[in-house]
Design a protein around this motif. Structure first.
Motif, mmCIF file in Angstrom:
data_model
loop_
_atom_site.group_PDB
_atom_site.id
_atom_site.type_symbol
_atom_site.label_atom_id
_atom_site.label_comp_id
_atom_site.label_asym_id
_atom_site.label_seq_id
_atom_site.Cartn_x
_atom_site.Cartn_y
_atom_site.Cartn_z
ATOM 1 N N ARG A 97 0.836 -1.196 0.000
ATOM 2 C CA ARG A 97 0.000 0.000 0.000
ATOM 3 C C ARG A 97 0.873 1.249 0.000
ATOM 4 O O ARG A 97 2.090 1.186 0.205
ATOM 5 C CB ARG A 97 -0.906 0.005 1.225
ATOM 6 C CG ARG A 97 -0.144 -0.026 2.535
ATOM 7 C CD ARG A 97 -1.046 0.071 3.740
ATOM 8 N NE ARG A 97 -0.275 0.018 4.971
ATOM 9 C CZ ARG A 97 0.384 1.051 5.475
ATOM 10 N NH1 ARG A 97 0.381 2.218 4.844
ATOM 11 N NH2 ARG A 97 1.062 0.927 6.603
ATOM 12 N N ALA A 98 0.232 2.417 -0.198
ATOM 13 C CA ALA A 98 0.948 3.689 -0.161
ATOM 14 C C ALA A 98 1.042 4.211 1.267
ATOM 15 O O ALA A 98 0.294 3.792 2.158
ATOM 16 C CB ALA A 98 0.233 4.711 -1.043
ATOM 17 N N PHE A 99 1.968 5.104 1.495
ATOM 18 C CA PHE A 99 2.105 5.748 2.807
ATOM 19 C C PHE A 99 0.805 6.447 3.169
ATOM 20 O O PHE A 99 0.192 7.113 2.340
ATOM 21 C CB PHE A 99 3.255 6.749 2.789
ATOM 22 C CG PHE A 99 3.431 7.499 4.081
ATOM 23 C CD1 PHE A 99 4.142 6.928 5.121
ATOM 24 C CD2 PHE A 99 2.886 8.761 4.249
ATOM 25 C CE1 PHE A 99 4.304 7.614 6.321
ATOM 26 C CE2 PHE A 99 3.049 9.452 5.433
ATOM 27 C CZ PHE A 99 3.761 8.878 6.476
ATOM 28 N N ASP A 100 0.379 6.301 4.422
ATOM 29 C CA ASP A 100 -0.908 6.832 4.867
ATOM 30 C C ASP A 100 -0.687 7.748 6.071
ATOM 31 O O ASP A 100 -0.398 7.280 7.169
ATOM 32 C CB ASP A 100 -1.838 5.681 5.237
ATOM 33 C CG ASP A 100 -3.262 6.134 5.514
ATOM 34 O OD1 ASP A 100 -3.492 7.345 5.627
ATOM 35 O OD2 ASP A 100 -4.143 5.267 5.626
ATOM 36 N N ALA A 101 -0.835 9.056 5.860
ATOM 37 C CA ALA A 101 -0.641 10.026 6.941
ATOM 38 C C ALA A 101 -1.683 9.865 8.039
ATOM 39 O O ALA A 101 -1.413 10.152 9.212
ATOM 40 C CB ALA A 101 -0.677 11.445 6.384
ATOM 41 N N ARG A 102 -2.880 9.395 7.671
ATOM 42 C CA ARG A 102 -3.919 9.207 8.690
ATOM 43 C C ARG A 102 -3.545 8.079 9.646
ATOM 44 O O ARG A 102 -3.826 8.148 10.847
ATOM 45 C CB ARG A 102 -5.261 8.913 8.012
ATOM 46 C CG ARG A 102 -5.849 10.118 7.284
ATOM 47 C CD ARG A 102 -7.132 9.743 6.570
ATOM 48 N NE ARG A 102 -6.880 8.726 5.537
ATOM 49 C CZ ARG A 102 -7.833 8.202 4.773
ATOM 50 N NH1 ARG A 102 -9.105 8.572 4.939
ATOM 51 N NH2 ARG A 102 -7.528 7.298 3.848
ATOM 52 N N ARG A 103 -2.930 7.035 9.122
ATOM 53 C CA ARG A 103 -2.439 5.963 9.996
ATOM 54 C C ARG A 103 -1.412 6.524 10.978
ATOM 55 O O ARG A 103 -1.420 6.187 12.172
ATOM 56 C CB ARG A 103 -1.775 4.865 9.171
ATOM 57 C CG ARG A 103 -2.722 3.884 8.501
ATOM 58 C CD ARG A 103 -1.906 2.925 7.651
ATOM 59 N NE ARG A 103 -2.764 2.021 6.916
ATOM 60 C CZ ARG A 103 -2.878 0.725 7.174
ATOM 61 N NH1 ARG A 103 -2.186 0.194 8.163
ATOM 62 N NH2 ARG A 103 -3.674 -0.048 6.460
ATOM 63 N N LEU A 104 -0.522 7.353 10.471
ATOM 64 C CA LEU A 104 0.507 7.950 11.317
ATOM 65 C C LEU A 104 -0.133 8.736 12.452
ATOM 66 O O LEU A 104 0.281 8.617 13.615
ATOM 67 C CB LEU A 104 1.406 8.859 10.474
ATOM 68 C CG LEU A 104 2.527 9.584 11.220
ATOM 69 C CD1 LEU A 104 3.542 8.590 11.768
ATOM 70 C CD2 LEU A 104 3.216 10.590 10.296
ATOM 71 N N ALA A 105 -1.159 9.535 12.144
ATOM 72 C CA ALA A 105 -1.824 10.345 13.163
ATOM 73 C C ALA A 105 -2.538 9.476 14.191
ATOM 74 O O ALA A 105 -2.470 9.730 15.399
ATOM 75 C CB ALA A 105 -2.814 11.305 12.499
ATOM 76 N N ARG A 106 -3.214 8.432 13.713
ATOM 77 C CA ARG A 106 -3.924 7.545 14.647
ATOM 78 C C ARG A 106 -2.956 6.830 15.578
ATOM 79 O O ARG A 106 -3.173 6.746 16.790
ATOM 80 C CB ARG A 106 -4.746 6.513 13.862
ATOM 81 C CG ARG A 106 -5.895 7.097 13.045
ATOM 82 C CD ARG A 106 -6.800 5.987 12.545
ATOM 83 N NE ARG A 106 -7.642 6.447 11.451
ATOM 84 C CZ ARG A 106 -7.443 6.172 10.171
ATOM 85 N NH1 ARG A 106 -6.398 5.434 9.831
ATOM 86 N NH2 ARG A 106 -8.252 6.621 9.237
ATOM 87 N N TYR A 107 -1.894 6.304 14.992
ATOM 88 C CA TYR A 107 -0.926 5.589 15.822
ATOM 89 C C TYR A 107 -0.180 6.544 16.756
ATOM 90 O O TYR A 107 0.227 6.145 17.857
ATOM 91 C CB TYR A 107 0.054 4.822 14.942
ATOM 92 C CG TYR A 107 -0.520 3.539 14.401
ATOM 93 C CD1 TYR A 107 -1.112 2.615 15.249
ATOM 94 C CD2 TYR A 107 -0.469 3.237 13.037
ATOM 95 C CE1 TYR A 107 -1.649 1.427 14.773
ATOM 96 C CE2 TYR A 107 -0.994 2.053 12.547
ATOM 97 C CZ TYR A 107 -1.589 1.155 13.423
ATOM 98 O OH TYR A 107 -2.117 -0.024 12.941
ATOM 99 N N LEU A 108 0.004 7.777 16.346
ATOM 100 C CA LEU A 108 0.666 8.756 17.207
ATOM 101 C C LEU A 108 -0.173 9.026 18.454
ATOM 102 O O LEU A 108 0.359 9.141 19.564
ATOM 103 C CB LEU A 108 0.912 10.054 16.433
ATOM 104 C CG LEU A 108 1.737 11.129 17.145
ATOM 105 C CD1 LEU A 108 3.113 10.597 17.520
ATOM 106 C CD2 LEU A 108 1.877 12.364 16.254
ATOM 107 N N THR A 109 -1.483 9.104 18.279
ATOM 108 C CA THR A 109 -2.371 9.317 19.424
ATOM 109 C C THR A 109 -2.315 8.150 20.396
ATOM 110 O O THR A 109 -2.151 8.323 21.610
ATOM 111 C CB THR A 109 -3.822 9.519 18.939
ATOM 112 O OG1 THR A 109 -3.878 10.636 18.045
ATOM 113 C CG2 THR A 109 -4.755 9.762 20.117
ATOM 114 N N GLY A 110 -2.443 6.929 19.860
ATOM 115 C CA GLY A 110 -2.376 5.749 20.715
ATOM 116 C C GLY A 110 -1.032 5.608 21.400
ATOM 117 O O GLY A 110 -0.956 5.264 22.592
ATOM 118 N N ALA A 111 0.045 5.880 20.663
ATOM 119 C CA ALA A 111 1.388 5.762 21.231
ATOM 120 C C ALA A 111 1.604 6.773 22.351
ATOM 121 O O ALA A 111 2.218 6.462 23.379
ATOM 122 C CB ALA A 111 2.432 5.958 20.140
ATOM 123 N N ALA A 112 1.104 7.993 22.167
ATOM 124 C CA ALA A 112 1.260 9.029 23.196
ATOM 125 C C ALA A 112 0.583 8.611 24.496
ATOM 126 O O ALA A 112 1.125 8.822 25.595
ATOM 127 C CB ALA A 112 0.694 10.350 22.695
#
Length: 267
Positions: free
Chosen positions: A74-89
């Motif tokens: 798949r292509a890079f997904d900025a929304r995935r990055l944002a979602r995972y950033l929230t969970g990781a924080a």
């Protein structure tokens, strides 16, 4: 070449940058463990540059598109990055809080304080720590992991080899002689590699790395009594309290697995 050259380039850049910083700051020991704002900037930029170099080297030597090393198929997904950033924080914040309660002396904090040095470090952190975190993930998860995995033909053994080699390289580059710290870096590397493999991209490990480094640096800076905080990874600087942070790493892998499994079922 892909596994060894980028970390060496990073080390050379850091030494050169530290010498320049030493001249600017008038320091007698530019290679000391104390992280001043300019040294913090030097570290982050050198790691970011090494990450880009690693991707370019692997794309050139293996003859693959560099985008496929960021996410595939798949292509890079900025929304995935944002979602995972929230969970990781949330996970990292909980881990730091629990660690402070269980082992308040372990982080080496002195007292809360805010000075010009504090503000400078926090500003540089916000601007360049994402670059540093992404650089390490590009270097070790996007480049070193598949490069080492290519030594073995069978898929599952290849993944194991890639995870082991890239995680050990990640730990070695951090330069700690303390067994607790070295072991923690290995665990971090394995968990970040699993996040990338499970999600078929680098968004999850980059998000986790950013959250981990930003939150840890923020707390360490604010609790350094307004001074530049020391970065000491020598023997006897780690202890069993690192098991709490290691549990956070494993928790993030579980979070990524559950989210990707649900996303796969939905699609």
């Amino acid at each position: 070449m892909v596994i060894i050259v980028p970390p060496l380039a990073m080390l050379v850049l850091q030494v050169l940058f530290y010498q320049v910083v030493g001249v600017i700051e008038g320091s007698d020991d530019p290679m000391s463990a104390t992280i001043t704002p300019l040294k913090f900037l030097a570290v982050n930029l050198s790691i970011g540059a090494a990450g880009v170099l690693a991707i370019l080297l692997l794309a050139w030597t293996a003859g693959v598109p560099w985008r496929s090393l960021i996410s595939s198929p798949r292509a890079f997904d900025a929304r995935r990055l944002a979602r995972y950033l929230t969970g990781a924080a949330l996970l990292v914040g909980a881990g730091i809080g629990l660690g402070a309660l269980v082992a308040p002396d372990a982080p080496g904090w002195t007292a809360f304080g805010v000075t010009g040095t504090t503000i400078a470090i926090l500003v540089i952190m916000l601007l360049t720590t994402p670059v540093q975190s992404a650089g390490e993930e590009l270097m070790f998860r996007s480049a070193a992991l598949p490069a080492a995995a290519s030594w073995v033909r069978a898929v599952r053994p290849a993944l194991v080899v890639g995870l082991v080699v890239s995680s050990l390289a990640f730990a070695v580059v951090h330069g700690s002689t303390d067994p607790w710290l070295f072991g923690y870096y290995v665990v971090f590397g394995v968990c970040a590699g699993l996040m990338a493999i499970i999600s078929r991209g680098i968004e999850a490990p980059v998000a986790f790395h950013i959250a981990n480094n930003v939150l840890a640096t923020t707390v360490n800076t604010l609790m350094a009594d307004g001074e530049a905080f020391p970065l000491d990874r020598s023997t006897d600087t780690g202890d069993a309290s690192l098991l709490i942070i290691a549990a956070v790493d494993i928790g993030m892998v579980l979070f990524v697995w559950l989210r990707e499994r649900r996303a796969g079922a939905t699609s």
